[in-house]
Design an enzyme around this catalytic site. Sequence first.
Site, PDB file in Angstrom:
ATOM      1  N   THR A 117       0.660  -1.012   0.235  1.00  0.00           N
ATOM      2  CA  THR A 117      -0.099   0.137   0.335  1.00  0.00           C
ATOM      3  C   THR A 117       0.430   0.995  -0.049  1.00  0.00           C
ATOM      4  O   THR A 117       2.163   1.522   0.237  1.00  0.00           O
ATOM      5  CB  THR A 117      -0.944  -0.070   1.111  1.00  0.00           C
ATOM      6  OG1 THR A 117      -1.765   1.649   0.905  1.00  0.00           O
ATOM      7  CG2 THR A 117      -0.014  -0.305   2.535  1.00  0.00           C
ATOM      8  N   TYR A 141      -1.873   0.514  10.170  1.00  0.00           N
ATOM      9  CA  TYR A 141      -2.161  -0.207   8.834  1.00  0.00           C
ATOM     10  C   TYR A 141      -0.750  -0.012   7.846  1.00  0.00           C
ATOM     11  O   TYR A 141      -0.422  -0.959   7.439  1.00  0.00           O
ATOM     12  CB  TYR A 141      -3.279   0.072   8.031  1.00  0.00           C
ATOM     13  CG  TYR A 141      -3.777   0.129   6.368  1.00  0.00           C
ATOM     14  CD1 TYR A 141      -3.897  -1.349   6.558  1.00  0.00           C
ATOM     15  CD2 TYR A 141      -3.000   0.809   5.472  1.00  0.00           C
ATOM     16  CE1 TYR A 141      -3.747  -2.079   4.965  1.00  0.00           C
ATOM     17  CE2 TYR A 141      -2.921   0.497   4.367  1.00  0.00           C
ATOM     18  CZ  TYR A 141      -4.464  -1.191   3.909  1.00  0.00           C
ATOM     19  OH  TYR A 141      -4.077  -1.242   2.782  1.00  0.00           O
TER      20      TYR A 141
HETATM   21  N1  UFG Z   1     -12.739  10.713   2.429  1.00  0.00           N
HETATM   22  C1  UFG Z   1     -13.681  11.440   3.282  1.00  0.00           C
HETATM   23  N2  UFG Z   1     -15.206  10.854   3.497  1.00  0.00           N
HETATM   24  C2  UFG Z   1     -14.992   9.869   3.588  1.00  0.00           C
HETATM   25  C3  UFG Z   1     -14.822   8.902   2.888  1.00  0.00           C
HETATM   26  C4  UFG Z   1     -13.139   8.940   2.558  1.00  0.00           C
HETATM   27  O1  UFG Z   1     -13.769  12.835   2.991  1.00  0.00           O
HETATM   28  O2  UFG Z   1     -16.643   9.448   3.055  1.00  0.00           O
HETATM   29  C5  UFG Z   1     -11.515  11.222   2.409  1.00  0.00           C
HETATM   30  C6  UFG Z   1     -10.393  10.820   3.109  1.00  0.00           C
HETATM   31  O3  UFG Z   1     -10.700  11.640   4.840  1.00  0.00           O
HETATM   32  C7  UFG Z   1      -9.200  10.951   2.587  1.00  0.00           C
HETATM   33  C8  UFG Z   1      -9.850  10.481   0.927  1.00  0.00           C
HETATM   34  O4  UFG Z   1     -10.921  10.486   1.205  1.00  0.00           O
HETATM   35  O5  UFG Z   1      -8.950  12.176   2.650  1.00  0.00           O
HETATM   36  C9  UFG Z   1      -9.448   9.035   1.079  1.00  0.00           C
HETATM   37  O6  UFG Z   1      -9.958   8.400   1.857  1.00  0.00           O
HETATM   38  P1  UFG Z   1     -10.364   6.554   1.811  1.00  0.00           P
HETATM   39  O7  UFG Z   1     -10.891   5.860   2.642  1.00  0.00           O
HETATM   40  O8  UFG Z   1     -10.950   6.229  -0.225  1.00  0.00           O
HETATM   41  O9  UFG Z   1      -9.124   5.581   0.926  1.00  0.00           O
HETATM   42  P2  UFG Z   1      -7.795   6.073   2.478  1.00  0.00           P
HETATM   43  O10 UFG Z   1      -6.957   7.098   1.615  1.00  0.00           O
HETATM   44  O11 UFG Z   1      -7.082   6.442   3.598  1.00  0.00           O
HETATM   45  O12 UFG Z   1      -6.624   5.127   1.823  1.00  0.00           O
HETATM   46  C10 UFG Z   1      -6.455   4.043   0.939  1.00  0.00           C
HETATM   47  C11 UFG Z   1      -7.030   2.904   0.598  1.00  0.00           C
HETATM   48  C12 UFG Z   1      -5.098   2.162   1.431  1.00  0.00           C
HETATM   49  C13 UFG Z   1      -4.197   2.956   0.610  1.00  0.00           C
HETATM   50  C14 UFG Z   1      -3.988   3.992   0.695  1.00  0.00           C
HETATM   51  C15 UFG Z   1      -3.100   5.112   0.027  1.00  0.00           C
HETATM   52  O13 UFG Z   1      -7.319   2.337   1.936  1.00  0.00           O
HETATM   53  O14 UFG Z   1      -5.416   0.389   1.617  1.00  0.00           O
HETATM   54  O15 UFG Z   1      -5.858   4.267  -0.044  1.00  0.00           O
HETATM   55  O16 UFG Z   1      -3.214   6.619  -0.589  1.00  0.00           O
HETATM   56  F1  UFG Z   1      -2.786   3.274   1.270  1.00  0.00           F
END
Ligand code: UFG
Length: 329
Positions: A117, A141
């Site tokens: 990741t 994670y």
């Molecule tokens: N977000 C919102 N509202 C939501 C969901 C997400 O504002 O309802 C924002 C989060 O705060 C973040 C962005 O959208 O800023 C992306 O969030 P995600 O939950 O879609 O994904 P993450 O970036 O947290 O994590 C994902 C994968 C990981 C990986 C990572 C790499 O789950 O495995 O991307 O950037 F490591």
Amino acid sequence: MSVLVTGGAGYIGSHMVWELLDHGEDVVVLDRLSTGFDWAVAENATLVVGDIADEALVEDLIRNHDVDAIVHFAGSIIVPESVSDPLGYYLNNTVKSRSLIETAVRCGVRHFIFSSTAAVYGSPDSFPVGEDTELRPESPYGTSKMMTELMLRDCAAVHAFDYTALRYFNVSGADPDLRTGQSTKGATHLIKVACETVTGKRGHMDVFGTDYDTPDGTCIRDYIHVSDLVNAHYLALERMRAGGGSLVANCGYGNGYSVLEVIDAVKAVAQTDFDVRVTGRRPGDAVAIVAEAERCRRELGWKPRYDDLKTIVTHALKWETKLATRNRQ
Ligand code: UFG
């Protein structure tokens, strides 16, 4: 000869199973169905329900199905959940991976593809972020995945064993033929959440923080279509079988989009408006992370086919609509 896919009943794993079957491979899936679904596994694959740390079971599978490669997706994937349950994440992503790797080495499985990741980088000082950037995960994670990468590196140094660790950026979308998609209950990923808001599964969605140091104040991510991602895995398998050796590579396109840009894209594709509320920052979120994406193209000959946010969103939304119909039946 066959390929063992752990977590093959989950989102990315179920796409990988189709990718392998489409290339004429025999596939065995090992999944304990804690978040995945048996119906998500293609009929032509063999599904075994069980745990990756059950060494006797994995050994039987390897021997009975003549497994030459393992593609390891099984694990826990939610960044904020890892912050509140670090030991659960180190168990699922690190300790159990160690068992799986040990069984693979003991049984002579030569090739191992690991679902890593972008979270291993934390918040890099600049982007795009290359594979040689210092690893500074900011969540359990990310640390749990980094630790597994290190175990693989050390095993490959001394055993007849190659690995490819693919560092995923933000995986989204669905199989363009809608054979599978992201079906996880209680989803937290941005595009999935926005699509659930379009279909009415949610009354509204939240934006976690608009006070980041980015042009519109929301976090920036590199969104990659799941079908391009699993294709990179297939190419990695071919490369290792051909004697290409071990590799660590980013899987992203190198394009960054803010949370608000993604929400706008979902509204444009769906041709609808929905209720979006700004709330506070979410623990564990990195400000901005975008891939340097050259190594994957160069080493694997990877040619992404869906490098376009609207295409990703279109496929995600079509799947969400199909899933909503399925769940009502
Ligand atoms: N977000 C919102 N509202 C939501 C969901 C997400 O504002 O309802 C924002 C989060 O705060 C973040 C962005 O959208 O800023 C992306 O969030 P995600 O939950 O879609 O994904 P993450 O970036 O947290 O994590 C994902 C994968 C990981 C990986 C990572 C790499 O789950 O495995 O991307 O950037 F490591």
